[in-house]
Write a protein that holds these residues in place. Structure first.
Motif, PDB file in Angstrom:
ATOM      1  N   GLU A  84      -1.514   3.805 -10.649  1.00 54.30           N
ATOM      2  CA  GLU A  84      -2.224   2.708 -10.003  1.00 54.30           C
ATOM      3  C   GLU A  84      -1.993   1.399 -10.759  1.00 54.30           C
ATOM      4  N   ASP A  88       0.561  15.817  -1.413  1.00 51.59           N
ATOM      5  CA  ASP A  88      -0.818  15.426  -1.720  1.00 51.59           C
ATOM      6  C   ASP A  88      -1.106  15.240  -3.217  1.00 51.59           C
ATOM      7  N   TYR A 121       2.200   4.829  -1.183  1.00 50.03           N
ATOM      8  CA  TYR A 121       1.783   6.081  -1.804  1.00 50.03           C
ATOM      9  C   TYR A 121       3.017   6.984  -1.892  1.00 50.03           C
ATOM     10  N   GLN A 168       0.829  -1.214   0.000  1.00 50.63           N
ATOM     11  CA  GLN A 168       0.000   0.000   0.000  1.00 50.63           C
ATOM     12  C   GLN A 168       0.866   1.269   0.000  1.00 50.63           C
ATOM     13  N   GLN A 174       5.515   8.499   1.180  1.00 53.99           N
ATOM     14  CA  GLN A 174       4.678   9.174   2.191  1.00 53.99           C
ATOM     15  C   GLN A 174       3.856   8.178   3.017  1.00 53.99           C
ATOM     16  N   LYS A 175       3.387   7.104   2.356  1.00 55.77           N
ATOM     17  CA  LYS A 175       2.554   6.119   3.065  1.00 55.77           C
ATOM     18  C   LYS A 175       2.970   4.717   2.626  1.00 55.77           C
ATOM     19  N   TYR A 213      -0.311  12.741  -5.438  1.00 50.60           N
ATOM     20  CA  TYR A 213       0.288  11.402  -5.501  1.00 50.60           C
ATOM     21  C   TYR A 213       0.450  10.927  -6.943  1.00 50.60           C
ATOM     22  N   LYS A 215      -0.227   5.357  -6.194  1.00 53.82           N
ATOM     23  CA  LYS A 215      -1.350   5.229  -5.259  1.00 53.82           C
ATOM     24  C   LYS A 215      -1.605   3.749  -4.964  1.00 53.82           C
ATOM     25  N   ASN A 216      -1.494   3.413  -3.704  1.00 56.53           N
ATOM     26  CA  ASN A 216      -1.854   2.067  -3.234  1.00 56.53           C
ATOM     27  C   ASN A 216      -1.139   0.963  -4.036  1.00 56.53           C
TER      28      ASN A 216
END
Length: 556
Positions: free
Chosen positions: A524, A325, A319, A317, A366-367, A327, A330-331
């Protein structure tokens, strides 16, 4: 600093001795004392010359020593900055910070703070002696000083503004020249020489105007100082002559005061300029320390060594955004077992190259999390991590130097035999040996004397030589002719058997044997599976595959 005190003490000594000589030894015809005091003055002159030599040498030595260490610190910082910093900072600007701005900091030591302290101490010492000799004559002589102080302030402010503009213009010039020399092939290919020359002239004109404004301030200030000195001398002579005639002031004091005033105005002429030098050094130091204090670095706090890395990759997952913000990935979730080949395909801008950039920790995510052999990327020591990931990029960069140095990157632990073995593995050895000097052939900047395909082959040797656990090929065969591509494909097939490989390719024919193909679109994952599985789904991959083979058939 010790020498500044010595110079301040020596400065008033010679005028005082001349005053003593005129008033006592000449007036009373003491020839013996006249000879002695003359010899003392010669000794003082030699001593002052020696002290000034050491003062000048040591201040410049100090400045050069400081900027040597500072340049090393800045370069050390620059190579540790993440790529996001370079994305938003022009290379010419960084060059200015590393070269021009640090040179301005040198001036702080050679002509700035220490010289200012020396001048101020000299002024204080001379004023103290003058006031001790005759305070009324001193006040009369220095009565034009408020005008000088006001003129100095105006000069300082004017030159300071000009110098700010000069520094900005220098940075703009450096950035423009560096960028356009690097991209000269584009300028000439599109016949943009005249347009770009016009832009350069505009930037250069701004640089000239900023310098001329500074020159104008100098041209006004120094004559003003000379006029004020002349007024001071005139007032001193007018008032002092009357006192001499009335025997209230001696002739020796008058002669000494003329020398004192000249010695007083000499540092005052340069003091405003030195304050500007100090100010510009402070401005330059702010810019340099802005680079040094930058937090756009990849945190290297990990202790885990990648010595026995097997090559298992796990994206969970993930990011990532270049700008907050926004991105571009993504995922993103996928896994690669040791020895597997993962191919990533997608349209331009879908995020393929970004995936390998974050795997190498050139950027921070970031994530989500990225793990190699079950260990988070951040837990690895950065140098150890990157030593186990071999990369061949589409845009190959070669440094000025020999082919051997470009392959080893000056790593003395790599022998020539190892280099030749790796070159033979992909069929590059024979080509290199045909060049003048073989492996010692001098490559020009960015490898301009070699074709794009040859540069990619050298980059391929460079990647293989480090025996990476993970091999990344970013469009590695995009600029290779059919014969060379066959050689590389053969080498790849042998190498990736024991390595995890990530292959980014536009030509789908080169990745049909991959264990897993990841289809990206707008950051994605749209599809994932083997070549046959994805064709059966008749989705994104099927469309890409059909479009490419349709184009190939149309060309045939």
């Amino acid at each position: 600093m010790f020498l500044t005190v010595v110079l301040a003490a020596l400065s008033p000594a010679r005028p005082y001795l001349i005053q003593l000589t005129v008033d006592k030894y000449i007036a009373n015809q003491w020839v013996r004392m006249l000879i002695i005091v003359t010899l003392v003055q010669v000794v003082l002159l030699l001593l002052e010359t020696l002290v000034r030599f050491f003062f000048s040498y040591l201040t410049n030595w100090l400045g050069q020593s400081v900027i040597k260490d500072l340049r090393v610190a800045v370069y050390k910082k620059v190579v540790r900055l993440n790529l996001a910093f370079f994305d938003k900072t022009p290379i010419g600007t960084l060059t200015t910070r590393t070269i021009n701005d640090i040179e301005a900091i040198n001036d702080v030591f050679s002509e700035g703070i220490i010289s200012i302290v020396a001048d101020l101490l000299m002024i204080v010492a001379i004023l103290a002696v003058m006031l001790g000799e005759d305070w009324r004559l001193t006040l009369i002589s220095l009565s034009p000083f408020p005008i000088l102080i006001f003129a100095t302030y105006i000069f300082k402010e004017s030159v300071n503004k000009s110098f700010h503009r000069v520094r900005n213009a220098v940075a703009a010039l450096n950035a423009f020249v560096q960028e356009h020399i690097t991209g000269m092939v584009v300028v000439q290919a599109f016949s943009a020489e005249k347009r770009e020359l016009s832009r350069f002239k505009h930037i250069n004109k701004d640089h000239r105007k900023a310098n001329i404004d500074a020159i104008f301030a100098y041209s006004v200030f120094f004559p003003v100082v000379e006029i004020i000195l002349a007024i001071s001398l005139g007032l001193m002579v007018w008032w002092g002559a009357n006192k001499v005639l009335n025997y209230e002031v001696t002739q020796g004091v008058m002669i000494a005061f003329i020398m004192y005033l000249n010695m007083l105005f000499r540092p005052l002429r340069m003091l405003a300029d030195k304050f500007n030098t100090l100010q510009m050094g402070m401005v330059a130091s702010e810019r340099v320390f802005k680079v040094l204090d930058s937090e756009d670095t990849i945190a290297d706090k990990g202790q885990q060594l990648a010595t026995d890395m097997k090559g298992a990759i796990a994206f969970d997952q993930v990011y990532f955004a270049y700008k907050e913000d926004q991105y571009v990935l993504k995922n993103i979730s996928f896994q690669a077992k040791p020895g597997e080949t993962i191919a990533i395909v997608g349209h331009t801008g879908s995020g393929k190259t970004t995936i390998i950039s974050i795997l190498n920790r050139l950027y921070e995510i970031q994530k989500g999390s990225i793990k190699l052999d079950g260990i988070d990327l951040a837990d690895y020591a950065l140098a150890s991590l990157r030593s186990k990931i071999g990369v061949v990029l589409q845009d190959v960069f070669l440094f000025s130097g020999s082919i051997y140095d470009n392959i080893t990157l000056h790593n003395s632990a790599i022998s020539r035999e190892q280099v030749e073995q790796a070159a033979r593995l992909i069929g590059m050895h024979e080509f290199i040996m045909q060049l003048p000097g073989g492996y010692d052939y001098q490559v020009m900047e960015r490898g301009s004397t070699l074709s794009l395909g040859q540069r990619q082959l050298i980059s391929f040797v460079r990647a293989l030589l480090y025996n990476p656990a993970i091999l990344i090929l970013d469009e590695a065969t995009s600029s290779i002719d059919t014969e060379s591509e066959a050689l590389i494909q053969h080498a790849i097939d042998k190498l990736i058997a024991d390595r995890t490989a990530i292959v980014i390719a536009h030509r789908l024919s080169t990745i049909s044997k991959a264990d897993k193909i990841i289809v990206l679109d707008k950051g994605e994952i749209k599809e994932m599976g083997s070549h046959e599985e994805l064709l059966k789904q008749e989705g994104f991959y099927y469309k890409l595959h059909s479009m490419q083979f349709q184009k190939a058939n149309d060309i045939v």
